[in-house]
Design a protein around this motif. Sequence first.
Motif: not given
Length: 548
Positions: A237-255
């Motif tokens: 769903s949109i609600s879940d995917l926004l959570v998932l992609y936020k975590a993914l982008v955070n991981a990309a930037n922090s790593q």
Amino acid sequence: MKSRLEALGPLIVQICNITGTPGVSLGVLHDGEILHTASYGFQDVKRQVEPNVDTSFVVCSMTKAITASMIGMVIDEGKLDFSTQLYQIFPEYQRNDAQANITIEDLLSHRTGLASYDGLWLSSDNQILLNRSEAIPILNYSPAASALRTEFIYNNIAYEVLGQVLEKSTGSTYSELLHKRIIEPLGLNRTFYAEEPFDNNTAKSYTTLEDGSFYEVPPWGHGKNLLIGAAGAIRSSISDLLVLYKALVNAANSQVVQRSVLGAKNVFKQTPQLLQGKVGVPNQSLREYSYASGWIRAELPAIVDLFVDYAPPLLGSGSASRLMIHHQGYIAGNVGYITLFPETSTAVVVLGNSAGLTDTMRLLGQVIVETVLGNKVDADTYLNIAIAASKNTIESVNTVHKELLAGKTIDQPTRDITAYTGRYYNVTENFFIDIIAIDGRIQVAYMGSSNDTFDLIPYESDSFFWWLDFNESAKRARLPGYPKEYFILKFGCPSTSSWLRSRTDVEMGCLTWKHEFQLAGPGEVFRKKARKPYTDDFGALGIFKELR
């Protein structure tokens, strides 16, 4: 920006009406926060139920990035490496060419060089003709369409195999891994995998008929022992995917910056490596356009046209150059689009429940991305594209039919129809084609399936074609776009020179079907054998031991 996104509503509805899309949900994340969500139309047309941010849609090939992320987690644990060769995990993977050395990274980036062979598994009514045990055998015998690591060739079977690599490396099923590694840590509650039940907030699947009306079709990607599950069978769903992609982008930037400190708590691992471009993708721009691991990279401004059936406008014109990471999902009755801008922690997600008359989610996605970038959206340009693309989709099907009729040279079969009937197998005997005589005519039944049985019409000497008009194709959930050669079956074994055989002599017992268009030549040869009971349990090792 929020008010400008809200103002897009009328344009989004118009595009959906033109292209035949019943229901859409979308969400925008910016600076790491949810900026905008909206839903339009109906998730259930008959009951007139509207979608919402929690409505689950099949995300199709957006699944690939999630599979790639789980590969990254397993690599981070030392159980795999990007350079691990496939045969080291599956000894039954055996080839005698350069593709024998395919690695995990090759599978992730679609640079194996192997022909996709999608025609062997994709069936009518969103059914799949083969099961998971056939994935390695298909990679074993699929011809190479290009040299290893030299060219981008999209391959769904490769991602099915990656799902099996995950299972072999961890001892857990793909579904268990999805729950343990992503759903539970991120607190997702509207994300599901193939075998999980549907509920009353699951979008139904539709195709669009020539007059723009909707036709409900069976859902894609549901069932036990599902082939291509790791390539396209997640619902979310949109609600879940926004959570998932936020975590993914955070991981990309922090790593990238301080992985040892900031990236340690994030479920996503090896993210920078997964987002790196691995193979170039043809494009009309001098800027970067490449495939990473479950993601496409594009340096804007660019014409983002991979897999698009229309000519899109230049995206990002007037904005500063920036990296866009994106992907799409597309199958009859289910469509999705995701774009990430890691530098601004931005994500644009669009989900729909019909492929419609063109790739609507890509069109809507570009409109939303332009708005997020602060660029002006010319509504007339996008409406005209929607009108022209929808018309062209219908006309393309009719054009293929006209081409088939123009090439037709006979009205009656060259031989008695019994000369053609029988069961024809590919070389690994995991796919067969039945040719059946019924009431003086013949039919083709792919894998003996009633869903994939069609009347054969005489075409040329010892060849026939089958055909469905646009509406019948839509009702069977068959996507348009195949050229005329796909519908032609040519009987007779490939000729060998012999002074004992005249030119008019044709050895029967074979048929040729061109189901794969990344390869030159007339198509794959299937050979007639005595009928035997079909089983879903050939098993990779069993097939190859028998053939040896």
